[in-house]
Scaffold this motif. Structure first.
Motif, PDB file in Angstrom:
ATOM      1  N   TYR A 227      -1.475  49.057  -3.967  1.00 53.03           N
ATOM      2  CA  TYR A 227      -0.313  49.218  -3.194  1.00 53.03           C
ATOM      3  C   TYR A 227       0.000  50.130  -2.155  1.00 53.03           C
ATOM      4  O   TYR A 227      -1.065  50.898  -2.022  1.00 53.03           O
ATOM      5  N   LEU A 228       0.875  50.237  -1.217  1.00 49.30           N
ATOM      6  CA  LEU A 228       1.169  50.892  -0.302  1.00 49.30           C
ATOM      7  C   LEU A 228       2.214  51.994  -0.687  1.00 49.30           C
ATOM      8  O   LEU A 228       3.194  51.797  -1.372  1.00 49.30           O
ATOM      9  N   GLN A 229       2.152  53.148  -0.304  1.00 47.31           N
ATOM     10  CA  GLN A 229       2.982  54.243  -0.797  1.00 47.31           C
ATOM     11  C   GLN A 229       2.964  55.342   0.278  1.00 47.31           C
ATOM     12  O   GLN A 229       1.991  55.984   1.163  1.00 47.31           O
ATOM     13  N   GLY A 230       4.187  55.853   0.740  1.00 44.30           N
ATOM     14  CA  GLY A 230       4.266  56.883   1.996  1.00 44.30           C
ATOM     15  C   GLY A 230       5.813  56.718   2.236  1.00 44.30           C
ATOM     16  O   GLY A 230       6.627  56.494   1.618  1.00 44.30           O
ATOM     17  N   ASP A 231       5.981  57.125   3.725  1.00 46.71           N
ATOM     18  CA  ASP A 231       7.230  57.230   4.168  1.00 46.71           C
ATOM     19  C   ASP A 231       7.700  55.993   5.275  1.00 46.71           C
ATOM     20  O   ASP A 231       8.448  56.305   6.307  1.00 46.71           O
ATOM     21  N   PHE A 232       6.917  55.123   5.061  1.00 47.62           N
ATOM     22  CA  PHE A 232       6.863  53.839   5.964  1.00 47.62           C
ATOM     23  C   PHE A 232       6.209  54.028   7.307  1.00 47.62           C
ATOM     24  O   PHE A 232       5.755  53.312   7.647  1.00 47.62           O
ATOM     25  N   ALA A 233       6.368  55.210   8.030  1.00 43.72           N
ATOM     26  CA  ALA A 233       5.698  55.249   9.195  1.00 43.72           C
ATOM     27  C   ALA A 233       4.210  55.603   9.045  1.00 43.72           C
ATOM     28  O   ALA A 233       3.310  55.327   9.562  1.00 43.72           O
ATOM     29  N   THR A 234       3.905  56.238   7.820  1.00 43.46           N
ATOM     30  CA  THR A 234       2.461  56.692   7.376  1.00 43.46           C
ATOM     31  C   THR A 234       2.326  56.054   5.887  1.00 43.46           C
ATOM     32  O   THR A 234       3.367  56.613   5.111  1.00 43.46           O
ATOM     33  N   MET A 235       1.697  55.027   5.529  1.00 45.00           N
ATOM     34  CA  MET A 235       1.432  54.436   4.385  1.00 45.00           C
ATOM     35  C   MET A 235       0.053  54.505   3.881  1.00 45.00           C
ATOM     36  O   MET A 235      -1.147  54.268   4.499  1.00 45.00           O
ATOM     37  N   GLY A 236      -0.142  55.294   2.662  1.00 44.51           N
ATOM     38  CA  GLY A 236      -1.456  55.300   1.953  1.00 44.51           C
ATOM     39  C   GLY A 236      -1.798  53.944   1.380  1.00 44.51           C
ATOM     40  O   GLY A 236      -0.897  53.362   0.424  1.00 44.51           O
ATOM     41  N   VAL A 237      -2.949  53.593   1.248  1.00 40.58           N
ATOM     42  CA  VAL A 237      -3.299  52.447   0.374  1.00 40.58           C
ATOM     43  C   VAL A 237      -3.993  52.979  -0.835  1.00 40.58           C
ATOM     44  O   VAL A 237      -5.069  53.350  -0.901  1.00 40.58           O
ATOM     45  N   MET A 238      -3.188  52.809  -1.873  1.00 42.51           N
ATOM     46  CA  MET A 238      -3.650  53.236  -3.193  1.00 42.51           C
ATOM     47  C   MET A 238      -3.660  52.304  -4.316  1.00 42.51           C
ATOM     48  O   MET A 238      -3.671  50.971  -4.171  1.00 42.51           O
ATOM     49  N   THR A 239      -4.951  52.728  -5.416  1.00 44.64           N
ATOM     50  CA  THR A 239      -5.222  51.729  -6.117  1.00 44.64           C
ATOM     51  C   THR A 239      -5.326  52.466  -7.647  1.00 44.64           C
ATOM     52  O   THR A 239      -5.651  53.629  -7.584  1.00 44.64           O
ATOM     53  N   GLN A 240      -4.767  51.728  -8.633  1.00 49.42           N
ATOM     54  CA  GLN A 240      -4.779  52.413  -9.775  1.00 49.42           C
ATOM     55  C   GLN A 240      -5.525  51.230 -10.954  1.00 49.42           C
ATOM     56  O   GLN A 240      -5.166  50.017 -10.828  1.00 49.42           O
ATOM     57  N   ARG A 241      -6.326  51.746 -11.961  1.00 45.64           N
ATOM     58  CA  ARG A 241      -6.796  50.994 -12.879  1.00 45.64           C
ATOM     59  C   ARG A 241      -6.323  51.288 -14.331  1.00 45.64           C
ATOM     60  O   ARG A 241      -6.080  52.499 -14.671  1.00 45.64           O
ATOM     61  N   GLU A 242      -5.782  50.564 -15.083  1.00 41.84           N
ATOM     62  CA  GLU A 242      -5.530  50.453 -16.446  1.00 41.84           C
ATOM     63  C   GLU A 242      -6.747  50.722 -17.323  1.00 41.84           C
ATOM     64  O   GLU A 242      -7.853  49.689 -17.266  1.00 41.84           O
ATOM     65  N   THR A 243      -6.828  51.846 -17.944  1.00 39.72           N
ATOM     66  CA  THR A 243      -8.072  52.097 -18.797  1.00 39.72           C
ATOM     67  C   THR A 243      -7.825  51.937 -20.217  1.00 39.72           C
ATOM     68  O   THR A 243      -8.946  51.543 -21.074  1.00 39.72           O
ATOM     69  N   SER A 244      -6.720  51.527 -20.835  1.00 41.48           N
ATOM     70  CA  SER A 244      -6.364  51.095 -21.907  1.00 41.48           C
ATOM     71  C   SER A 244      -4.956  50.484 -21.903  1.00 41.48           C
ATOM     72  O   SER A 244      -4.406  50.718 -20.979  1.00 41.48           O
ATOM     73  N   PRO A 245      -4.485  49.587 -22.924  1.00 42.80           N
ATOM     74  CA  PRO A 245      -3.248  49.008 -22.647  1.00 42.80           C
ATOM     75  C   PRO A 245      -2.180  50.036 -22.250  1.00 42.80           C
ATOM     76  O   PRO A 245      -2.012  50.718 -23.330  1.00 42.80           O
ATOM     77  N   GLY A 246      -1.420  49.813 -21.084  1.00 39.59           N
ATOM     78  CA  GLY A 246      -0.274  50.902 -20.697  1.00 39.59           C
ATOM     79  C   GLY A 246      -0.835  52.032 -20.118  1.00 39.59           C
ATOM     80  O   GLY A 246       0.065  52.778 -19.863  1.00 39.59           O
ATOM     81  N   ARG A 247      -2.147  52.575 -20.139  1.00 38.26           N
ATOM     82  CA  ARG A 247      -2.602  53.990 -19.440  1.00 38.26           C
ATOM     83  C   ARG A 247      -3.115  53.648 -18.242  1.00 38.26           C
ATOM     84  O   ARG A 247      -4.143  52.864 -18.274  1.00 38.26           O
ATOM     85  N   TRP A 248      -2.780  54.291 -17.324  1.00 41.74           N
ATOM     86  CA  TRP A 248      -3.266  53.750 -15.933  1.00 41.74           C
ATOM     87  C   TRP A 248      -3.845  55.320 -15.287  1.00 41.74           C
ATOM     88  O   TRP A 248      -3.580  56.377 -15.759  1.00 41.74           O
ATOM     89  N   THR A 249      -5.021  55.062 -14.438  1.00 35.56           N
ATOM     90  CA  THR A 249      -5.526  56.115 -13.647  1.00 35.56           C
ATOM     91  C   THR A 249      -5.827  55.884 -12.484  1.00 35.56           C
ATOM     92  O   THR A 249      -6.172  54.727 -12.017  1.00 35.56           O
ATOM     93  N   PRO A 250      -5.615  56.663 -11.424  1.00 37.93           N
ATOM     94  CA  PRO A 250      -5.763  56.532  -9.842  1.00 37.93           C
ATOM     95  C   PRO A 250      -7.203  56.369  -9.596  1.00 37.93           C
ATOM     96  O   PRO A 250      -8.178  57.231 -10.184  1.00 37.93           O
ATOM     97  N   LEU A 251      -7.728  55.401  -8.740  1.00 36.86           N
ATOM     98  CA  LEU A 251      -9.167  55.362  -8.310  1.00 36.86           C
ATOM     99  C   LEU A 251      -9.147  56.247  -6.960  1.00 36.86           C
ATOM    100  O   LEU A 251      -8.835  55.561  -5.790  1.00 36.86           O
ATOM    101  N   GLY A 252      -9.462  57.525  -6.950  1.00 37.06           N
ATOM    102  CA  GLY A 252      -9.557  58.100  -5.643  1.00 37.06           C
ATOM    103  C   GLY A 252      -8.256  58.485  -5.100  1.00 37.06           C
ATOM    104  O   GLY A 252      -7.095  57.892  -5.586  1.00 37.06           O
TER     105      GLY A 252
END
Length: 391
Positions: A227-252
């Motif tokens: 997904y995209l995350q930021g202040d609209f003028a600058t947006m980071g392309v972020m990724t998260q992975r579900e490691t077990s049902p309902g538990r998420w961790t960022p990938l870098g």
């Protein structure tokens, strides 16, 4: 004179484009007939063959339709005979459909998802329907209907092993958030055909705005979201992975090539090991600016690995990316540049362009999940190409 012109063209194109001349050209197939100008396309594999779905403008509304190209149809030396899959797929044929997406469910079942207006002010729907082999399932069963055009904003869906859809949602009303947030929505069955959507944890930083998610389900039913995350003028392309049902961790961290840049349209797919490959549009960070560019990176399990630099450059900005992986793991991408549809493959060392014909009025390019086919609306007309097989 033609020989001299060809030499000059090769010199002007440079290495990334010269490679396109060395591989077989994409082969255009006959496309399904439409009842009005086509707007958005999406390609998906089914157990019976290739499905092309699209939205088309009619006097009644913008409607969703789909057609099947059976296995063996459209092969080299054969014709392409498309079979309509039902009629209008909209929840209500009087209401406009948009933002069409597709996914392959367990066992090769085709799912479509789309936004549809409700005919009422400030209420929109996100609908999903599966082809049963004889008809489309009722889009109302898994419908998400929200006020303030929430349902018509941005979301992604995929299908869990139990043949139940799951969503990544742009929520406009999360408590304590300063703007939109991205979170999963989970279907909670309540007996029989009944059920309800339950919001999962907020994945994005609630101190920033977030939107434009893409979602994929990997083996075992665990999910990955970009997904995209930021202040609209600058947006980071972020990724998260579900490691077990309902538990998420960022990938870098953000995968952007230049920090603090504008980014758009993240696209996500997973390789055979479940690791994500992500494509996105990123603005030129130089003070003088330049065309927006398309980049692709792969998660190695420990870090993001850039797949080369920007895809073959053009004077026009890149937009509307599509991403796919062949069965052998070759990355393929398609995009628009100045109304032209473009596509390329990653050789492992560089991007190699495909020699596609002039389109000029192209919109909504889509790749089949295996990267074998490319579809587009060209001035309202459906066009589809078989791309060369991977080497």
């Amino acid at each position: 004179m033609r020989a001299v012109s060809a030499v000059l063209l090769l010199l002007l194109l440079g290495p990334a484009q010269v490679g396109a001349a060395a591989q077989a050209a994409p082969r255009e197939l006959a496309a399904p007939a439409t009842g009005g100008p086509a707007e958005r396309t999406t390609l998906v594999r089914s157990g019976a063959g290739l499905v092309l779905a699209w939205t088309e403008r009619t006097p009644q509304a913008t409607q969703v339709r789909a057609a099947l190209l059976g296995r063996g149809e459209g092969a080299a030396g054969t014709g392409a005979t498309w079979r309509a899959l039902g009629g209008v797929i909209n929840g209500d044929a009087r209401f406009n459909a948009a933002q069409l997406r597709s996914r392959e469910g367990p066992g090769g079942q085709v799912w479509l998802g789309w936004a549809e207006d409700s005919g009422e002010a400030h209420v929109d729907s996100w609908l999903m329907s599966a082809w049963t082999g004889a008809a489309w399932s009722d889009p109302a069963r898994y419908a998400v209907r929200r006020n303030l055009s929430d349902a018509g904003r941005s979301r992604a869906f995929d299908v869990l092993p139990g043949n139940v859809p799951t969503l990544a949602w742009t929520d406009v009303s999360a408590p304590g958030a300063v703007g939109d947030v991205v979170r999963p929505l989970n279907w909670q069955a309540q007996g029989g055909q009944d059920g309800t959507w339950v919001a999962g944890p907020v994945l994005s930083d609630p101190r920033a705005a977030a939107f434009a998610p893409d979602l994929r389900v990997r083996a075992g039913g665990l999910r990955t979201v970009t997904y995209l995350q930021g202040d609209f003028a600058t947006m980071g392309v972020m990724t998260q992975r579900e490691t077990s049902p309902g538990r998420w961790t960022p990938l870098g961290a953000a995968v952007n090539r230049a920090p603090n840049t504008f980014a758009a349209d993240p696209q996500l797919t997973l390789d055979a090991g479940g690791n994500p490959v992500v494509a996105w549009i990123e603005a030129d960070p130089r003070p003088e600016g330049g065309p927006d560019r398309l980049f692709v990176s792969r998660w190695t399990g420990r870090a993001w690995q850039p797949l080369g630099g920007a895809l073959p450059p053009a004077p026009q900005s890149a937009e509307a990316p599509a991403l796919a992986l062949t069965p052998g793991g070759e990355v393929r991408a398609a995009w628009l540049a100045g109304g032209q549809v473009r596509a390329a493959r990653w050789t492992g060392k560089a991007w190699q362009s495909y020699a596609l014909p002039d389109t000029r009025q192209a919109t909504s390019p889509s790749l089949s999940p295996d990267g074998a086919y490319l579809a587009v609306s060209d001035g309202g007309r459906l066009r589809i190409w078989a791309l060369p097989q991977e080497r």
